[in-house]
Design a protein around this motif. Structure first.
Motif: not given
Length: 115
Positions: A6-10, A34-35, A38-40, A63-65
């Motif tokens: 799960v890439d939190s973008t950080r 990744s969400n 949320g990134r947008a 969500t992925t699970f």
């Protein structure tokens, strides 16, 4: 076997490189999620506090699970980074909706205290 990140973008670039190399070397099917909403929206840990963790880590993980229909998962976290993590077990049972109750966890089968 699928391997989820799960890439939190950080994440540091070196972590992403390690993830990709490790998956390829060991034959894992890498699933990186990744969400994007949320990134947008620009959600970040600096001005959103715990909202960032919920939006970019916790909810995407759930969500992925659900999407993958997984029965068993393996994960990693440093127990010394936060008190709540120290309560997590090596084998941790979760209920419906991914609920986790520390008091309902089974005893450790081995010591996790460093020698």
């Amino acid at each position: 076997m699928p391997w989820l990140h799960v890439d939190s973008t950080r994440a540091f670039r070196s972590l992403i490189d390690f993830r990709d190399d490790f998956a390829a070397k060991h034959g894992f099917e890498l699933i990186a999620y990744s969400n994007e909403e949320g990134r947008a929206a620009g959600i970040n840990p600096f001005d959103r506090g715990n909202r960032y963790n919920l939006a970019m880590r916790t909810e995407p993980l759930k969500t992925t699970f659900d999407a993958g229909g997984y029965d068993v998962i393996s994960g990693g976290a440093r127990r010394d980074e936060e008190k709540s993590r120290a309560k997590e077990r090596i084998v941790s049972v979760c209920g419906a909706g991914h609920a986790w109750e520390p008091r309902q966890q089974r005893p450790e089968l081995c010591s996790t205290t460093p020698a």
